[in-house]
Design an enzyme around this catalytic site. Sequence first.
Site, short mmCIF file in Angstrom:
data_model
loop_
_atom_site.label_atom_id
_atom_site.label_comp_id
_atom_site.label_asym_id
_atom_site.label_seq_id
_atom_site.Cartn_x
_atom_site.Cartn_y
_atom_site.Cartn_z
N ASP A 456 0.77 -1.11 -0.01
CA ASP A 456 -0.11 0.10 -0.02
C ASP A 456 0.73 1.23 0.09
OD1 ASP A 456 -2.21 -1.64 0.09
OD2 ASP A 456 -2.44 -1.32 2.15
N GLN A 457 0.32 2.24 -0.47
CA GLN A 457 1.09 3.52 -0.61
C GLN A 457 1.46 4.10 0.82
OE1 GLN A 457 -1.00 6.82 -2.44
NE2 GLN A 457 0.72 8.20 -2.39
#
Length: 610
Positions: A456-457
Site C-alpha cells: 500500500d502507498q
Amino acid sequence: MVVLHALSDFIDCDFAVSDSSPSYWYEGRCLESGDCLKLPRTSMSEAIAHGLMQQLANNECYSREGKMFGILLVELPNGEQRVLKAFSGLLNGCNIVEGWVPPIPGRDEVALEEARTLAQLDAIKQEILSLKQLTERQQYETLSDDFEQQLQAMSDRHRHCKHQRQEKRQQICNILTPEALTIALEQLDEESRQQRIERRQLKRHQNVVLQPLQQVITATDARISELKQRRKALSRQLQAQMQATYSLTNFSGRSQSLQELMPGGSPTGTGDCCAPKLLHYAATHNLKPLAMAEFWWGASSVNQDKIQGEFYGACAERCQPLMGFLLSGLKPPLPAREKAVRSPSPDRLQCIHKSFSPPLTPPLQGGEPGTGYFPPLQGGIKGGKSILLRCVYTVAPDRGEVIPIIYEDEWLIAVNKPAGLLSVPGRYRDRQDSVLSRLRHLLPDGMALVSVHRLDQETSGVLLLARDRQTHRQLSQQFQQRQVYKVYEAILSGVAIAEQGVIDLPLWGDPENRPYQKVDWQNGKPSLTQFQVMAREQDYTRVEFTPLTGRTHQLRVHAADTRGLGIAILGDRLYGCDAVTSRLHLHARELSFEHPQLEKILHLQATMPF
C-alpha cells in the site's frame, strides 16, 4: 469581498517550518519556451491547509458533500504573505461564497442557461433516485430468495429420496419374485417422475410470480439508462458553452479560453477545480504564488477513492492539461538543483548512512557515489554474505528522499519502500511517482524492471522487483502458491487484549466505495492472518503480523474489524483511526523466498522506521 487572508487565520504566529522540502510539485511545460514550470506543495502550505481543515470541521455545511478544497500561499508586491482559499465546483449550490476565491470569469455570461440546465439535471437526478427505489425491485429480490430456498430444500429432499430408492432397489432385487420386482421398480420409477414434476411445477410457479416483476424492473432500468444519457448530453452541452466563455489568465498576462486551451474538449468541471481558480486569481491580482496544497473534505461519492483530510495533486483530466499555461510567467527551477540528484555530495551521503541501523561503514573510496558494501542485516541473507546496498535518489531533489536497495543481483532487486510512495504508477498523471518509475529512470537496466508484488502507498518496507520476465514469472508463482514468508510489524491505536492468534475473515472490495475493503461472508475471498503481540506501551500495542494470504488491505481490516483485533492501525484513517500522526504505522519487515536462479532461500529485512 475579502479573499486575501492572514497566515494567522490558519496557523499560529510562532509556527516554525521543520522541513522546507516540497512533498509534491504542481508542474507543466510552458507552451512557448518548453521550460518545465513548477509550484511546490510544502510543509508550510500543508500546515495552512490543516488549519483550513479545522475550520471546515467546525461547520457542518462543509461536510454535506465531498469535494476538493485548496489554499495558495502568495506574496504581495510589498513582500507580505497572504493566503487564498478555494473550493471545487459549487459549495452548497453556490459558486460565490464570502471569503473564497470567485469562479473563473465567463460563468456569468451563461448564468441563465446554467441555472436552467442545473434545474433539469437535478430533476433527472431525483427521478433516477426514485426509480432506483422501485418497490418491485425489493419484492423481486425477496421472492427470488424465497424460491431459491424452496428449490434448495426440495433438491435436498429429492437427493435423500433418490439415495433411499437406490438402496431399496439393491435390497428388493434379491428377495422379490420377478413379477413383484417389476411392480416395485415401477413404483420407485413413478416416485422419481413425480419428484421431477414437482420441481418443474415449482419452477413454473417461480416464473409466473417473478416474470411480471422482472418486466417492470427491465422497463425501469431502460428508463434510468435513458435519463443518464439525457443527463450526459445536457452536461456536455452546458460544458461546451462554458468552455467557450471561460477565460484563464497566466502570470505572463496572457488570457485564453478553455476552448482554445483544450480544443479537443474537456471533462465536465474543467476550470472549476481549486488550482485553476487559485492561480488565475493570483495572476490577475499581481500576487506571486509561493506554494499550493489541495485536499479532499467530506464523504467520498460513488467511483471516488479519496479520503477526507488527504492531500492530492493536480487531477489528470481537468487541471494537469492547464498547468503549463497557468504557470507561464513563473521562473523555471534552476538546472543546478536538478544536477544534485545525480551527484550527491559526500557529506550528504554520510548523513544518509547515519540514518540506518546497525551503523553502516563509509562508502568505498573511489567508488560510485551512493554505493558501498555494508555488513549483512540482522537475520539477513542466509550464508552471511555482505549485501550491496545503494542509496538511490528520487527525481525530486529538494526532498532528498532515498530508496535504499536491500539486495540486488542480475536477476532481482529488493528495496525498502518509503511510506507515502506508490509501489507502481497509478492510472492518472498525478499518481505516476512510484518506486518502479523512479528505479526505471535511475538504473541503467531500469526499463526491464517488473514489480513482483505491491505494498500500500502508506506502508513501508521490503518490496521485490524482477529484472527479467522469467524471474518475474517464477517469483510471482511463489507468491500465488503462498510459498513466500512475509512478516509485518505495526502499532495499533489501542491496547489489544489477545496475545496471539489467527484471524480468519473473508474480505471483499466494495466497488462503490473504493479502495475500502470489508468483511463479507458471502462475496469475500478467504483471508488469514497470524498475529503476535510484541509489546504494550501506554495506549498502544506493537504487533507482529504474518499474512497467510495477500488480500488488499488485509492487515488493516483484520486489525480494525471488531471480529478481528478491533483496533485500527495507528494512522489508518480509512479504517477509523482518528489520531493525528505523520504516517500509517505498518511496515513490511521481512520477506523470505527461494531465489529462482541461485536455488537458495533469501531472508530479507528492512529496518523498522518507528
